[in-house]
Scaffold this active site. Structure first.
Site, short mmCIF file in Angstrom:
data_model
loop_
_atom_site.label_atom_id
_atom_site.label_comp_id
_atom_site.label_asym_id
_atom_site.label_seq_id
_atom_site.Cartn_x
_atom_site.Cartn_y
_atom_site.Cartn_z
CD GLU A 7 45.08 44.92 34.84
OE1 GLU A 7 45.79 45.25 33.76
OE2 GLU A 7 44.51 45.86 35.46
CG ASP A 102 44.55 47.96 32.44
OD1 ASP A 102 44.07 47.19 31.82
OD2 ASP A 102 44.42 48.51 33.94
CE1 TYR A 318 39.15 50.34 35.37
CE2 TYR A 318 41.08 51.22 35.31
CZ TYR A 318 40.50 50.22 36.18
OH TYR A 318 40.88 49.25 36.50
#
Length: 828
Positions: A7, A102, A318
DNA sequence: GCAAGGTC
């Protein structure tokens, strides 16, 4: 050749590292990183690389009735051309493709978008899908060992959302904008997420406006034990036998006061001690991170922007995640070890490692597959070089939050003492932190204690300093940014990646102002109109229904067509109501737009004074009666005006604040400022109106601190010449032959500056400017327009630019992002 | 030029 698609670039790099054992090499195709090793290639997308939109024949707002959008076809077109082009090239050469986007619904859709691009150029290549919720060696290996297929139903659920959001958003946005005549930059937008969020703010404002305060009284007294006084509060038992502190009747309050004041002693009737365990906080997801960063002074936007940088640089995981449960293979001892010995973070890590118990991290309620919670990677930035002070504070917050989640609970001892004084009850609640536990490594929560001594039942304590305080109930408070984001999460509107952007959108669209955000009249009118005619779009239930429909599509119980057809029918029905009231809605919106600019009555004609914008983009105050009334007032040239709630007692005008990042200041009532505008010595005749009207030039100091030579007939005559901001101005006896004005000398520092005649000086300045332009134009990507915009934020030179804080400048200038400013800063 | 959702 085998192709792996992720992604984002960051994920591509890390997966390549894991699968290749760090042997992958990176090349660039069309500006896209491609990681390569032993017959394999890995490339990262940038989220969605295609977007949905209507065909171009629907592009002109005036040519198309908004309702036509309801049944218009929808196209998918590449939005990231270079990535799509690269993907096509790589796909042609691939013998096997693995989609590794993801592990959530939107990731499935992004994966399907990649799938279609691959299929388009390579009909036969096998395409797999792998799913993992954290990019760790075990998880990734496992996922690639057991590849699965794309879940087309789940992707279709995402597509239904895209279609419904576009159709409702675009059709209603166009309708409202057209009905109010607001086209171009100031269109009036609505949407499934932004409008319910705005309604939260508007509803709260309505409560505040409707609030009717009640009077009440509270009583306090000091009790003394061993010469140590402590505060106690009066209470009584209400009709439900609950302890109540607020006395609603003044006579009763006065009576209690007199009784207490006449008592010299109180007898202890109750002593209750208890121990409370204060559990450490749970791991950070995006919302809780934004909340904690908000508590130390960061706006939601700034907190996320810093977290994204820290992530890209490899210091934290993240930052866009819903998950509050750490992955199994995260070993607390290993992570803590990497901080041992660090001058600021080492001591806490060491103390946690020395704990006798096993380190067991806390867990939140939310366990999702998207990404792990936010925690430090163990790679530590160097304060001052890798990260600036703000970034360090955010980084330290993330580190210490991790520490807290593996730390021990804190222990508090609470002590409640109740005493009776002449039949009046007094109570004191004490608390003491007996074991600080996690607070020792996470100093962001209050640990203030309240002293109440140990006493025995039946003991007599001296009563003194009885006080009766008259109070009023308060209206509810406005939502703060982080509270709003938490509420959005609770209601299920928006996503971890978009909630903070939604707030920014509301600011940009002129719906909210200030912090904590306050709705404008326009916002109130938009919510009013939507509630009346299109209640779905301001209701969080639209999202709840959509979620249910998406689940049905994902499980195969419904199709994308079922769901979007039904939604389109609902919107058709909404339009029937709307069309009938087009005029009325437009009027209401237009009136509110004007109300947002109103300052108060014009001193010359009684009409409304409005904040307006000149042809050149500068702001000023003008009369709504124009052209019959030509009354105007100046506003400072720096920043964007915000009309405050406070009004000036003398002129009944709202005060004005100038928003200019860190140079933001309150200008106050513009009429007061004009009256006060410091008028210094008269220099001579005004060259513009002196002959006809008798205007003279004087040295003036404005509220903003800037100085100028201006006409005494201002605002009727706007003739002015700039003067430097700093230094003492000396008016000499020398006179300029050409303009008959005295020469000026500026005393600032050692060397006096002979500025000379202000007109000659300004002419020379203009000549120099014409020759060189602003030095800012030397920077790539800065043109005359941008120079003008930056000047409004107080940035007039390269020096100003390098010192500026990109975030706050971006906040105050339309259409310039913090990243662009950073690029310029590095370019200088 | 409209939405919301990814990502930078």
């Amino acid at each position: 050749m085998e192709l792996i698609i992720t992604e984002k670039d960051n994920a591509a790099r890390r997966i390549a590292d894991i699968l290749s054992g760090e042997s992958a090499t990176a090349t660039r195709e069309n500006g896209v990183n491609v990681y390569e090793w032993g017959g394999k290639r890995c490339v990262g997308l940038s989220g969605h690389v295609v977007g949905v939109d209507f065909p171009s024949e629907y592009a002109d707002w005036r040519d198309v009735e908004p309702v036509e959008l309801v049944d218009a076809s929808i196209e998918k077109t590449p939005t990231k051309e270079n990535i799509v082009a690269t993907l096509r090239i790589l796909s042609r050469q691939a013998e096997r493709v693995t989609i590794a986007t993801d592990y959530d619904r939107e990731g499935e859709l992004i994966g399907k978008e990649a799938y279609e691009i691959v299929r388009d150029v390579n009909e036969d290549v096998p395409i797999d899908r792998v799913r993992f919720s954290s990019i760790t060696k075990n998880e990734v290996q496992r996922a690639f060992d057991e590849p699965d297929e794309i879940d087309f139903d789940l992707a279709a659920a995402g597509e239904a959302r895209q279609i419904i959001d576009l159709v409702w958003g675009a059709a209603l946005t166009r309708f409202l904008s057209l009905s109010a005549g607001q086209l171009g930059n100031d269109f009036i937008s609505v949407g499934r997420v932004q409008s319910p969020t705005l309604k939260l703010i508007v509803d709260r404002e309505r409560e505040i406006q409707a609030f009717d305060p009640d009077d009440y009284w509270e009583l306090f007294a000091d009790l003394t034990k061993d010469d140590e006084p402590f505060e106690a509060q009066y209470f009584y038992l209400d009709e439900d036998d609950n302890e109540a502190e607020r006395v609603w009747d003044e006579a009763a309050a006065t009576e209690a006061y007199e009784t207490l004041a006449s008592a010299s002693r109180a007898t202890v009737t109750e002593v209750k001690g208890r121990t409370r365990t204060d559990s450490p906080p749970t791991p950070f997801n995006t919302t809780q991170f934004i909340r904690a960063a908000g508590a130390i002074g960061f706006s939601a936007k700034r907190a996320m922007s810093i977290a994204e940088d820290l992530y890209t640089d490899g210091f934290i995981t993240y930052p866009r995640t819903d998950n509050t449960v750490y992955p199994d293979d995260l070993e607390p001892e290993d992570l803590l070890d990497s901080f041992v010995g660090h001058p600021e973070l080492g001591e806490s890590a060491q103390s946690l490692l020395e704990s006798e118990d096993d380190l067991v991290p806390t867990e939140g309620d939310e366990e999702t597959t998207d990404h792990p919670p936010i925690y430090p990677t163990g790679e530590i930035p160097t304060r001052g070089s890798d990260v600036n002070e703000d970034e360090w504070r955010v980084y330290e917050l993330v580190v210490r939050r991790y520490y807290a989640t593996v730390a021990e609970p804190a222990i508090w001892e609470h002590l409640k003492v109740v005493a009776d004084a002449n039949g009046c009850s007094l109570k004191a609640n004490g608390k003491r932190l007996v074991d600080p536990g996690y607070h020792e490594v996470y100093p962001y929560f209050s640990t203030s204690e309240n002293y109440v001594p140990a006493v025995d039942e039946g003991e007599k304590l001296a009563v003194s300093d009885v006080e009766l305080e008259a109070k009023q109930t308060q209206p509810p408070r406005r939502y703060g940014q982080s509270r709003l984001i938490e509420t959005m999460e609770d209601l299920g509107i928006g996503t971890k990646s978009t909630r903070h952007n939604t707030l920014e959108k509301l600011y940009d669209r002129g719906y909210i102002e200030n912090d904590p955000p306050r709705p404008t009249q326009l916002a109130m009118a938009v919510v009013d109109a939507a509630e009346q005619y299109a209640d779905q779009v301001v209701s969080e239930e639209m999202t709840a229904q959509l979620e249910a429909d998406m689940d049905a599509i994902a499980t195969g119980e419904a199709t994308l067509e079922d769901v979007t057809d039904e939604s389109r029918e609902m919107l058709e029905a909404v339009f029937e109501q709307l069309e009938a009231s087009r005029e009325e809605i437009g009027d209401h919106l237009r009136k509110s737009l004007k109300a947002d600019k109103q300052l108060g009555p014009c001193p010359e004609c009684g009409e409304s004074l409005l904040v307006r914008r000149s042809r050149y983009g500068s702001y000023f105050v003008g009369c709504d009666g124009y052209p019959d009334c030509e009354f105007t007032l100046q506003l400072p040239s720096t920043g964007k005006p915000l009309i405050l709630e406070e009004t000036c007692d003398e002129h009944d005008l709202h005060e004005v604040k100038m928003l200019a990042g860190r140079q933001t200041f309150v200008h106050g009532c513009p009429l007061c400022r004009a009256e006060e505008a410091g008028e210094g010595p008269i220099l001579g005749t005004c060259p513009e109106c002196g002959d006809d009207e008798g205007g003279e030039l004087a040295i003036k100091t404005l509220q903003s601190g800037s100085r100028l030579v201006g006409c005494t007939r201002y605002p009727d005559c706007e003739y002015s010449l700039p003067l430097p901001r700093r230094g003492e101005i000396e008016v000499t006896d020398e006179t300029c032959d050409e303009h008959d004005l005295p020469e000026l000398v500026i005393h600032n520092g050692d060397e006096p500056w002979e500025l000379g005649c202000p007109i000659c000086n300004y002419r020379e300045f203009q000549a120099r400017e014409a020759e060189s332009g602003s030095d800012l134009e030397a920077i790539d990507g800065i043109g005359a327009k941008t120079v003008e915009k930056l000047a409004a934020a107080g940035i007039e030179s390269i020096d100003d630019l390098t010192e500026a804080d990109p975030e706050s400048v971006a906040d105050s200038v339309d259409g310039i992002s913090a990243d662009r400013i950073r690029t310029w800063q590095t370019a200088t």
